[in-house]
Scaffold this active site. Structure first.
Site, PDB file in Angstrom:
ATOM      1  N   ARG A 126       0.127   2.165   3.178  1.00  0.00           N
ATOM      2  CA  ARG A 126       0.504   3.250   4.186  1.00  0.00           C
ATOM      3  C   ARG A 126      -0.929   3.755   4.623  1.00  0.00           C
ATOM      4  NH1 ARG A 126       5.852   4.277   3.564  1.00  0.00           N
ATOM      5  NH2 ARG A 126       6.834   4.198   1.532  1.00  0.00           N
ATOM      6  N   HIS A 150       2.147  -3.342  -3.621  1.00  0.00           N
ATOM      7  CA  HIS A 150       1.701  -1.941  -3.547  1.00  0.00           C
ATOM      8  C   HIS A 150       0.664  -1.515  -4.338  1.00  0.00           C
ATOM      9  CE1 HIS A 150       2.950   2.196  -5.240  1.00  0.00           C
ATOM     10  NE2 HIS A 150       3.262   2.096  -3.981  1.00  0.00           N
TER      11      HIS A 150
END
Length: 692
Positions: A374, A434
């Protein structure tokens, strides 16, 4: 599932207990909006956060369960969906009560007010009319429904009006229903002109409502309502797609029009209009949410931004510059000398940017590798990676295209990186990447040396101001070699050598966490000091829950700081009496993941890991995650002192999980004198040099 674990999670529907825990977390967030010691505009922000959380809850979790309820054998039935919907209804009713009866009256008393049409002065009404005529009306296209004008496509979470009309249209027909779609480009909150004695605001919905009849000349608006639809927004991609990026790009075009799962209307909406909408979206009665106020409280964040009231917000936090890092010091020199730890947001994220910037412009740096989860639509880090590729360095970016709701931004970054020659890979289909890794390879004295930044949080300077996270700079040969091996595996998809120090999901992380808990259990059974302290965002993995229960039954002391969903209930006789669970809900979003284990009295009888992973099945088996040991004794003690101990004695922001699955505020702890862990850390860093 063993009987012990069944006892520990009993009392919640078996496949919806995570959903129940998510709603319970949002009740804790909403409770922040009721605290007198929280500045008023920040109290409003907590109300908005609950709405934002619930939007995502419906778009993903509720939608998944709703779909599962339609298929046999999933264990989710219609009764489960009704029970879950009832729990959400109750939470939303409480949310609007807090908004209407507590937060907004308190803001009004402080000189900040949302003025409805009936209470506006003549000057304010003239301003609203002028705003409507010049800024709003030209963008509105009211649609009267008939066979030639079918019900329009309504995008996910968009603002709309439905109106019932009397009389005949221009062609002499009695089409009674009209829809007005409100463009998203319009602001939802506007500041009214005033004399300075108060700050008055008007909502866009109120502006349209005051002039709704003017959109239908010759007709009378008999009834109307705002409405908003929430849709299933989870992008799913088949594992056998030939090009993941293209498949996701295609999916983004239809995401806004997925299956409807929730309909919001105002509580004054006539039943015939709400029923009409339910039929249009093929929804049942439980999907209807009548709210006492604006249908989208998330947009009230605009009021927080517009209000000129610094005293009603948290005092600005100026992140400190790391005390052990000189302003002009080379990051490579500093990391070569010793590992460096950053604790955000109390310390600045800027050294991470400086580290990458130095690597980009250093001719001795040959290669840069980074994971991107992100990064945000604007990112100095991504701009630096692009510049590195332009300068001829070997740049590898592992871009996770399926980072939920960041897919489009990540696709755009991937395309920009590829355009300048960077090697871009998208991880492993079916396993989200992740892990948060940044690896730099530099030529020094004729040899290659690696430097790494490992993080519990995202490479995003904006969220680094709002989330608590830990960043670890290291030149440790084992950790940097492990990071390189992970990158090699993500690029080649081949088998790699066993990692030296790092743990990786889906391979070793789960097994090693279980082994460490088991080691603590053995120490407890032998009468040795035995301790587990874990700080994570969620605990839902059943094998880890079983291991913790076994360790507790053996006599180990276990403290769990779990911000969100926790399926382990403490205090169950014969099972979890030795386990304490608390949740911290404060000014910053708790995001760092720390696991501490002690299994004896010696200096070597302990381990502390930092990680990108929560203790959930999806993190352990459905993602590429890493955890790494903090080997430096001073840094390990710093993590204990800053990230564990204060949270175990938090006397202000802590909630204690009870045996029945409910949470209650933790009484003020004398050792913290009613101070929160976050406040204590702000105070600890307050005397350091801020970032300018």
């Amino acid at each position: 599932m063993t009987q012990t674990v069944e006892a520990a999670v009993a009392g919640m529907p078996p496949l919806l207990n995570r959903e129940s825990a998510i709603l319970e977390f949002n009740r804790r967030v909403l409770a922040q909006a009721r605290r007198d010691d929280v500045p008023l505009l920040e109290r409003l922000r907590y109300v908005c956060i609950v709405s934002s959380n619930l939007d995502e809850f419906f778009e993903v979790r509720f939608a998944d369960n709703l779909e599962a309820s339609k298929r046999p054998g999933t264990g989710v039935g219609a009764a489960d969906i009704e029970a879950l919907a009832a729990a959400v209804h109750a939470l939303i009713v409480e949310q609007y009560r807090v908004f209407n009866d507590e937060v907004m009256p308190a803001l009004d008393a402080s000189g900040i007010r949302i003025v409805n049409h009936a209470d506006r002065s003549d000057v304010e009404r003239r301003w609203v009319r002028r705003f409507f005529e010049t800024e709003v009306r030209p963008l509105l296209v009211p649609v009267g429904l008939d066979p030639a004008h079918p019900f329009p496509q309504v995008a996910n979470k968009s603002l709309n009006f439905i109106a019932r009309l009397a009389g005949k249209d221009a062609f002499g027909r009695r089409n009674t229903v009209a829809i007005v779609k409100v463009p998203r480009v319009l602001p939802r909150v506007m500041k009214l002109p005033g004399d300075g004695s108060r700050q008055a605001f008007v909502l866009l919905t109120s502006v349209i409502r005051a002039h709704l009849g003017e959109l239908f000349p010759g007709r009378e608006v008999e009834a109307f309502s705002q409405f908003r639809i929430t849709r299933d927004s989870d992008l799913e991609v088949d594992a056998d797609v030939s090009n993941l990026r293209q498949a996701l790009r295609s999916g983004l075009t239809t995401r806004h029009f997925g299956q409807a799962v929730r309909l919001e209307v105002v509580n004054t909406c006539p039943a015939e209009l709400s029923q009409f909408l339910l039929r249009q979206f093929n929804l049942g009665e439980t999907a209807l949410y009548k709210v006492n106020g604006p249908v989208n409280l998330v947009r009230m964040n605009e009021l927080i931004d517009l209000a000129d009231a610094p005293a009603l917000r948290f005092a600005p936090l100026e992140p400190a510059w790391p005390a052990s890092l000189g302003r002009q010091q080379s990051m490579f020199d500093r990391i070569r000398a010793a590992d460096l730890l950053l604790h955000q947001p109390f310390e600045s994220f800027e050294p991470v940017v400086q580290f990458l910037r130095e690597a980009v412009y250093d001719p001795a740096v040959l290669a840069i590798k980074q994971t991107i989860y992100r990064a945000g639509s604007e990112s100095p880090l991504m701009d630096l990676l692009i510049e590195a590729a332009r300068r001829g360095k070997e740049v590898m970016a592992v871009v996770e295209l399926q980072a939920r709701f960041d897919e489009e931004a990540n696709i755009n970054w991937a395309e920009r990186l590829e355009a300048v020659g960077a090697q871009v890979v998208y991880g492993v289909v079916g396993l989200k990447t992740h892990a948060k890794l940044l690896l730099v390879t530099r030529r020094e004295d004729g040899r290659l040396k690696r430097y790494a930044h490992l993080s519990t949080g995202n490479y995003n300077p904006q969220t680094a101001l709002l989330y608590t996270d830990l960043g670890h700079f290291t030149a440790d040969a084992d950790l940097t070699a492990d990071a390189d091996a992970v990158f090699q595996q993500l690029a080649s998809l081949g088998r790699t050598r066993p990692l030296r120090a790092m743990l990786q999901a889906p391979f070793t992380l789960h097994r090693q966490m279980l082994a460490h808990v088991g080691r603590v259990a053995e120490a407890a059974a032998a009468g040795l000091p035995a301790r587990v302290v874990v700080k994570i965002n969620a605990l839902t993995d059943v094998p880890l829950i079983e291991a913790l229960i076994a360790a507790a039954r053996a006599g180990a002391a276990i403290d769990l700081v779990v911000r969100g969903a926790c399926m382990l209930r403490p205090g169950v006789a014969g099972a979890t009496e030795g386990i304490r669970v608390r949740s911290i809900v404060g000014r910053f979003l708790e995001h760092s993941r720390v696991a501490y284990f002690r299994w004896g009295e010696g200096d070597d009888d302990e381990a502390l890991f930092l990680s990108s992973a929560d203790w959930m099945g999806r993190n352990m088996y459905g993602r590429i995650e890493v955890a790494w040991p903090v080997r430096d004794a001073k840094l390990r003690q710093r993590v204990i002192d800053e990230c564990l101990v204060p949270y175990l004695y938090d006397g202000l922001d802590a909630w204690t999980l009870a045996v029945d699955g409910s949470y209650s505020p933790t009484p003020d702890a004398k050792s913290m004198q009613g101070e929160s862990a976050q406040q204590a850390l702000i105070r600890r860093y307050a005397g350091r040099e801020p970032v300018r």
